[in-house]
Design a protein around this motif. Structure first.
Motif, PDB file in Angstrom:
ATOM      1  N   ALA A 168     -13.146 -27.488   3.633  1.00  0.00           N
ATOM      2  CA  ALA A 168     -12.158 -26.436   3.902  1.00  0.00           C
ATOM      3  C   ALA A 168     -12.806 -25.087   4.206  1.00  0.00           C
ATOM      4  N   GLY A 169     -12.405 -24.484   5.300  1.00  0.00           N
ATOM      5  CA  GLY A 169     -12.841 -23.126   5.619  1.00  0.00           C
ATOM      6  C   GLY A 169     -14.232 -23.023   6.213  1.00  0.00           C
ATOM      7  N   ILE A 170     -14.891 -24.177   6.454  1.00  0.00           N
ATOM      8  CA  ILE A 170     -16.289 -24.165   6.905  1.00  0.00           C
ATOM      9  C   ILE A 170     -16.428 -24.981   8.196  1.00  0.00           C
ATOM     10  N   CYS A 171     -17.182 -24.451   9.156  1.00  0.00           N
ATOM     11  CA  CYS A 171     -17.377 -25.154  10.429  1.00  0.00           C
ATOM     12  C   CYS A 171     -18.283 -26.369  10.261  1.00  0.00           C
ATOM     13  N   ASP A 172     -17.870 -27.502  10.819  1.00  0.00           N
ATOM     14  CA  ASP A 172     -18.683 -28.733  10.752  1.00  0.00           C
ATOM     15  C   ASP A 172     -20.022 -28.554  11.470  1.00  0.00           C
ATOM     16  N   ASN A 173     -20.032 -27.751  12.540  1.00  0.00           N
ATOM     17  CA  ASN A 173     -21.236 -27.643  13.373  1.00  0.00           C
ATOM     18  C   ASN A 173     -22.345 -26.829  12.721  1.00  0.00           C
ATOM     19  N   ASP A 174     -21.969 -25.695  12.137  1.00  0.00           N
ATOM     20  CA  ASP A 174     -23.022 -24.777  11.692  1.00  0.00           C
ATOM     21  C   ASP A 174     -22.796 -24.166  10.310  1.00  0.00           C
ATOM     22  N   GLY A 175     -21.750 -24.616   9.607  1.00  0.00           N
ATOM     23  CA  GLY A 175     -21.530 -24.115   8.243  1.00  0.00           C
ATOM     24  C   GLY A 175     -20.996 -22.691   8.169  1.00  0.00           C
ATOM     25  N   ALA A 176     -20.670 -22.103   9.335  1.00  0.00           N
ATOM     26  CA  ALA A 176     -20.150 -20.726   9.315  1.00  0.00           C
ATOM     27  C   ALA A 176     -18.680 -20.734   8.883  1.00  0.00           C
ATOM     28  N   GLU A 177     -18.224 -19.554   8.518  1.00  0.00           N
ATOM     29  CA  GLU A 177     -16.854 -19.430   8.009  1.00  0.00           C
ATOM     30  C   GLU A 177     -15.821 -19.569   9.135  1.00  0.00           C
ATOM     31  N   LEU A 178     -14.720 -20.220   8.825  1.00  0.00           N
ATOM     32  CA  LEU A 178     -13.637 -20.313   9.812  1.00  0.00           C
ATOM     33  C   LEU A 178     -12.710 -19.116   9.645  1.00  0.00           C
ATOM     34  N   THR A 179     -12.211 -18.620  10.774  1.00  0.00           N
ATOM     35  CA  THR A 179     -11.292 -17.483  10.695  1.00  0.00           C
ATOM     36  C   THR A 179     -10.044 -17.772  11.521  1.00  0.00           C
ATOM     37  N   GLN A 180      -9.071 -16.889  11.336  1.00  0.00           N
ATOM     38  CA  GLN A 180      -7.812 -17.042  12.064  1.00  0.00           C
ATOM     39  C   GLN A 180      -7.682 -15.862  13.027  1.00  0.00           C
ATOM     40  N   ARG A 181      -7.209 -16.136  14.234  1.00  0.00           N
ATOM     41  CA  ARG A 181      -6.990 -15.049  15.186  1.00  0.00           C
ATOM     42  C   ARG A 181      -5.871 -14.141  14.692  1.00  0.00           C
ATOM     43  N   LYS A 182      -6.052 -12.859  14.980  1.00  0.00           N
ATOM     44  CA  LYS A 182      -5.083 -11.852  14.541  1.00  0.00           C
ATOM     45  C   LYS A 182      -3.686 -12.116  15.121  1.00  0.00           C
ATOM     46  N   ASP A 183      -3.648 -12.702  16.328  1.00  0.00           N
ATOM     47  CA  ASP A 183      -2.344 -12.900  16.977  1.00  0.00           C
ATOM     48  C   ASP A 183      -1.777 -14.297  16.712  1.00  0.00           C
ATOM     49  N   ASP A 184      -2.446 -15.100  15.881  1.00  0.00           N
ATOM     50  CA  ASP A 184      -1.918 -16.432  15.554  1.00  0.00           C
ATOM     51  C   ASP A 184      -0.998 -16.387  14.332  1.00  0.00           C
ATOM     52  N   THR A 185      -0.063 -15.465  14.344  1.00  0.00           N
ATOM     53  CA  THR A 185       0.906 -15.377  13.250  1.00  0.00           C
ATOM     54  C   THR A 185       2.277 -15.710  13.811  1.00  0.00           C
ATOM     55  N   GLU A 186       3.194 -16.052  12.912  1.00  0.00           N
ATOM     56  CA  GLU A 186       4.535 -16.422  13.347  1.00  0.00           C
ATOM     57  C   GLU A 186       5.188 -15.275  14.119  1.00  0.00           C
ATOM     58  N   GLU A 187       4.963 -14.067  13.632  1.00  0.00           N
ATOM     59  CA  GLU A 187       5.604 -12.894  14.230  1.00  0.00           C
ATOM     60  C   GLU A 187       5.126 -12.660  15.672  1.00  0.00           C
ATOM     61  N   VAL A 188       3.806 -12.639  15.857  1.00  0.00           N
ATOM     62  CA  VAL A 188       3.275 -12.376  17.202  1.00  0.00           C
ATOM     63  C   VAL A 188       3.529 -13.573  18.121  1.00  0.00           C
ATOM     64  N   PHE A 189       3.552 -14.762  17.538  1.00  0.00           N
ATOM     65  CA  PHE A 189       3.783 -15.947  18.355  1.00  0.00           C
ATOM     66  C   PHE A 189       5.101 -15.847  19.127  1.00  0.00           C
ATOM     67  N   GLY A 190       6.133 -15.312  18.476  1.00  0.00           N
ATOM     68  CA  GLY A 190       7.445 -15.179  19.125  1.00  0.00           C
ATOM     69  C   GLY A 190       7.323 -14.409  20.434  1.00  0.00           C
ATOM     70  N   THR A 191       6.591 -13.317  20.418  1.00  0.00           N
ATOM     71  CA  THR A 191       6.405 -12.524  21.643  1.00  0.00           C
ATOM     72  C   THR A 191       5.569 -13.294  22.650  1.00  0.00           C
ATOM     73  N   ARG A 192       4.526 -13.960  22.172  1.00  0.00           N
ATOM     74  CA  ARG A 192       3.648 -14.696  23.107  1.00  0.00           C
ATOM     75  C   ARG A 192       4.427 -15.795  23.827  1.00  0.00           C
ATOM     76  N   LEU A 193       5.302 -16.484  23.087  1.00  0.00           N
ATOM     77  CA  LEU A 193       6.074 -17.559  23.717  1.00  0.00           C
ATOM     78  C   LEU A 193       7.062 -16.974  24.738  1.00  0.00           C
ATOM     79  N   LYS A 194       7.668 -15.852  24.381  1.00  0.00           N
ATOM     80  CA  LYS A 194       8.623 -15.199  25.285  1.00  0.00           C
ATOM     81  C   LYS A 194       7.898 -14.769  26.581  1.00  0.00           C
ATOM     82  N   VAL A 195       6.718 -14.171  26.414  1.00  0.00           N
ATOM     83  CA  VAL A 195       5.934 -13.749  27.580  1.00  0.00           C
ATOM     84  C   VAL A 195       5.594 -14.971  28.438  1.00  0.00           C
TER      85      VAL A 195
END
Ligand code: AMP
Length: 213
Positions: free
Chosen positions: A146-173
């Motif tokens: 969990a939370g770790i990349c299989d390739n290089d052991g680096a930390e996984l992160t989430q994009r700032k715009d991958d939230t439910e709120e911003v997604f609504g605008t992205r889908l509309k666009v």
């Protein structure tokens, strides 16, 4: 061969583009990643870009146009794929004109068609490696640890715009601005639809078959 990948946010364009790069040597022009790199540089341009991407809105055409024309001027790859571009009709025209200037033409517009009800779940569960950029999904493609990349052991992160709120605008666009691009390529006889609801491997097999690679 020059292709574009079309589809709503979360349809798997980036994942499929990475596979085409790894397996078939395509140069992957990823507009979103390039914009995020500019933001990460801390430049004034990056700050301007962030005001659009953080809100899920399209970055203005003049910024995108400059990026694309610079790339076309310098590109020397035999196989090029655009992912996340074009996102509206004006951008599709920029691409056509840019390619024409260098005696090229678009070969395929590949549309990853997907059940729009599943998109939000794909988006909020998406994570990526902060080091190598590998894309994961907590449900369909989880990392081994969990939370770790299989390739290089680096930390996984989430994009700032991958939230439910911003997604609504992205889908509309997407629905208002990007979907008309499908008709543009359909009329040009270049649109090819692939069912993006299947497993990653099945979709990539269908894409490779379509392109004959
Ligand atoms: P993506 O990584 O393709 O999901 O793009 C993330 C965000 O970057 C989008 O929501 C837009 O704000 C911006 N973006 C990416 N590609 C483009 C484009 N071709 N034109 C305008 N904005 C873009």
């Amino acid at each position: 061969m020059i292709i574009v990948f079309l589809g709503p946010p979360g349809s798997g364009k980036g994942t499929q583009a990475d596979i085409l790069h790894d397996n078939h040597g395509f140069f992957h022009f990823d507009t979103g990643s390039r914009l995020r790199a500019e933001i990460a540089s801390g430049s004034e341009l990056g700050q301007r870009i962030a005001s659009f991407t953080n809100a899920g809105k399209l970055v203005p055409i003049e910024i995108i146009k400059e990026m694309i024309l610079k790339f076309l001027r310098e590109a020397d790859a035999e196989r090029i794929m655009f992912d996340g571009f074009p996102r509206n009709l004006a951008q599709a025209e920029v691409l056509d004109e840019g390619l024409k200037e260098y005696g090229d033409d678009l070969d395929y517009a590949v549309y990853l068609e997907i059940d729009e009800d599943n998109l939000l779940a794909r988006i909020v569960n998406r994570r990526f490696c902060s080091k190598c950029g590998e894309i994961y999904n907590l449900i369909s493609k989880p990392p081994k640890q969990a939370g770790i990349c299989d390739n290089d052991g680096a930390e996984l992160t989430q994009r700032k715009d991958d939230t439910e709120e911003v997604f609504g605008t992205r889908l509309k666009v997407y629905l208002e601005e990007t979907k008309p691009v499908l008709d543009y390529y359909r009329q040009a006889g270049k649109l090819h639809t692939i069912d993006g609801d299947y497993d990653i491997e099945d979709v990539s097999r269908a894409v490779a078959e379509l392109l004959g690679v």
